[in-house]
Design an enzyme around this catalytic site. Sequence first.
Site, PDB file in Angstrom:
ATOM      1  N   ASP A 106       0.899  -1.150   0.176  1.00  8.28           N
ATOM      2  CA  ASP A 106      -0.037  -0.062   0.128  1.00  8.28           C
ATOM      3  C   ASP A 106       0.897   1.304  -0.060  1.00  8.28           C
ATOM      4  OD1 ASP A 106      -2.632   1.257   0.349  1.00  8.28           O
ATOM      5  OD2 ASP A 106      -2.972  -1.103   1.414  1.00  8.28           O
ATOM      6  N   ASP A 208      -3.548   4.440  -2.443  1.00 10.33           N
ATOM      7  CA  ASP A 208      -4.619   4.776  -1.611  1.00 10.33           C
ATOM      8  C   ASP A 208      -5.313   5.964  -1.993  1.00 10.33           C
ATOM      9  OD1 ASP A 208      -6.044   4.070   0.997  1.00 10.33           O
ATOM     10  OD2 ASP A 208      -5.292   5.928   1.863  1.00 10.33           O
ATOM     11  N   GLU A 274      -6.785   3.284  -6.003  1.00 10.23           N
ATOM     12  CA  GLU A 274      -8.233   3.313  -5.447  1.00 10.23           C
ATOM     13  C   GLU A 274      -9.013   4.447  -6.146  1.00 10.23           C
ATOM     14  OE1 GLU A 274     -10.229   3.066  -1.056  1.00 10.23           O
ATOM     15  OE2 GLU A 274      -8.544   4.238  -1.271  1.00 10.23           O
ATOM     16  N   HIS A 335     -11.198  -4.514   2.903  1.00 14.08           N
ATOM     17  CA  HIS A 335     -11.031  -4.036   4.300  1.00 14.08           C
ATOM     18  C   HIS A 335     -12.047  -3.042   4.508  1.00 14.08           C
ATOM     19  CE1 HIS A 335      -8.585  -1.313   2.249  1.00 14.08           C
ATOM     20  NE2 HIS A 335      -8.517  -0.485   3.490  1.00 14.08           N
ATOM     21  N   ASP A 336     -12.715  -2.357   3.393  1.00 21.14           N
ATOM     22  CA  ASP A 336     -13.591  -1.243   3.898  1.00 21.14           C
ATOM     23  C   ASP A 336     -15.144  -1.442   3.616  1.00 21.14           C
ATOM     24  OD1 ASP A 336     -11.369   0.611   4.288  1.00 21.14           O
ATOM     25  OD2 ASP A 336     -11.258   1.132   2.095  1.00 21.14           O
TER      26      ASP A 336
HETATM   27  C1  GLC Z   1      -8.738   4.155   1.964  1.00 19.36           C
HETATM   28  C2  GLC Z   1      -8.526   3.033   2.523  1.00 19.36           C
HETATM   29  C3  GLC Z   1      -9.141   2.940   3.996  1.00 19.36           C
HETATM   30  C4  GLC Z   1      -8.686   4.439   4.703  1.00 19.36           C
HETATM   31  C5  GLC Z   1      -8.672   5.411   3.862  1.00 19.36           C
HETATM   32  C6  GLC Z   1      -7.815   6.637   4.358  1.00 19.36           C
HETATM   33  O1  GLC Z   1     -10.100   4.153   1.519  1.00 19.36           O
HETATM   34  O2  GLC Z   1      -9.024   1.900   1.944  1.00 19.36           O
HETATM   35  O3  GLC Z   1      -9.343   1.768   4.710  1.00 19.36           O
HETATM   36  O4  GLC Z   1      -9.351   4.600   5.812  1.00 19.36           O
HETATM   37  O5  GLC Z   1      -8.221   5.340   2.443  1.00 19.36           O
HETATM   38  O6  GLC Z   1      -6.368   6.334   4.123  1.00 19.36           O
END
Ligand code: GLC
Length: 539
Positions: A106, A208, A274, A335-336
């Site tokens: 990440d 991210d 993402e 994980h979200d």
């Molecule tokens: C992304 C991650 C998430 C995190 C957010 C802030 O969406 O997947 O888990 O809380 O970014 O970094």
Amino acid sequence: MLTQRQPWWQKGVIYQIYPRSFMDSNADGIGDLQGILQKLDYLNDGTPDSLGVDVIWISPFYPSPMADFGYDVADYCDVDPLFGDLAIFDRLVEESHRRGIKIIIDYVPNHTSDRHPWFQESRASRSSPKRDWYLWRDARPDGSMPNNWGSVFGGPAWTWDEGSGQFYFHQFLKEQPELNWRNPEVRAAMQDVLHFWLRRGVDGFRMDVVAFLIKDAELRDNPPNLNAPPSLHPGDLFGRQLHHYNEDQDEVQELIREFRRVLDQYEDRCAIGELFYELPRWVRYYGENGNGLHLPFNFRLLHTPWQADAIRQSVDELEAVLPPFGWPNYVLGNHDQPRLASRIGSAQARVAAMLLLTLRGTPTLYYGDELGMVNGVIPPDLVQDPQGLRLGAERTRDVARTPMLWTAGVQAGFTTGDPWLPVAADYTTNNATVQSQDPRSMLSLVRKLLWLRQRSPALLEGTYRSLPSGSEACFAYLRSHPSGDYAVALNFSAQEQHIALPAAAKGHVILSTHLDREEELSGKDLLLRANEGLLIKVR
Ligand code: GLC
Ligand code: CA
């Protein structure tokens, strides 16, 4: 169109590991890198008795105060002692590569932790050389915030800093101040981070919230979202706005090209991002002639109603919009998001596995989904996720982060200590070991699908075409390749369905999601049992 040698990130199946929850090697109740090392054979030992994934993506393991469980990074070039150290990371890379597994990590470029030395320095005074590394603004004349933007985790996106008398900007927690990507020093420092890990042998990055990096230069107010559901938490300002100015600005494309130029200095590396946008905006992230992200994550299946027609449409639309150099990808869990098996039910989770692993494109499989893990049960007083704590327990992402279920032993074999989140109650009967020994388990299905996929040019690189099936409850498609075609027929309903596939899709059933059927298809009609998917080798 197809390159001669298909790159690994097109052929591979990506397995996402949330390191806190995968395997704990030292009894502190928190998973770690040593734990991942111990489980590499489970992931891929080269035989059909292992899962067979060939890419792992590890969510953040950097030094962090863990306000957002590692997405608040205090040092981009080290490992948090909770998870191990750089030497263990190096071993993980080496051991993975020995098994033919690529490693993606990440990269969290949008914000640091408020404990990061850069922010400490930036905050120290208005004249700090790093002041401009973050987004500081004066209050408006009436003392109010610089604009109306909200934080994803609730409340406004601005926090007042008493010491230096300005607001700083954060679209997540106030412990996650956002870097100023218009500052060339920030760009250079963050490129150094990429080099640091590339030199250590990582094969790629999952970037991210990569489209958040650039905000409107004038920080204009966002308009209200008139379609926001009335049920939104009162604190959810972010959910009540249209995100015209805070994300997905054109200038971010230039940053992505810069990232690619860094990665392209090394052999065979991959950039994943993402992103959450509708197709016309999403597709721009491939860049022009493929100089953007290799894989802009495609989350559409997470939000599409689980019905044959809707899913077919989602896939067909994606295929239609891709530029010739754009390679598709599909995500069914992370994980979200709540667990897939909780959203669509355990029976359909098997159909989903066949879909994910037979569509054209790179699949991302979230740890535990190969077991059909369901949402963890988190008593309200045990909620840990900042989103759940601030926007209501029903929004907590903890449910998808409970410990991996390894064995019937203490705490499902995840830890010999107290796990940081509770282990699923049914772990004695449902875990990787039990499922390994059951030839009809979800795990056996996923292993079989991966094994077949990796050995079938049609599934790896064949074209995709959806097929008429004659049933509204079924989605069928053909994967064609000069070496032979495969057809896939998926029943999204809990009733049996008679379907009629075109002649081009007749052949031999080589896999049923029920794992009990292999047969030559005669005649025109095909019977799909309730919740059944079939993989057919076309004659
Ligand atoms: C992304 C991650 C998430 C995190 C957010 C802030 O969406 O997947 O888990 O809380 O970014 O970094
Ligand atoms: Ca540990």
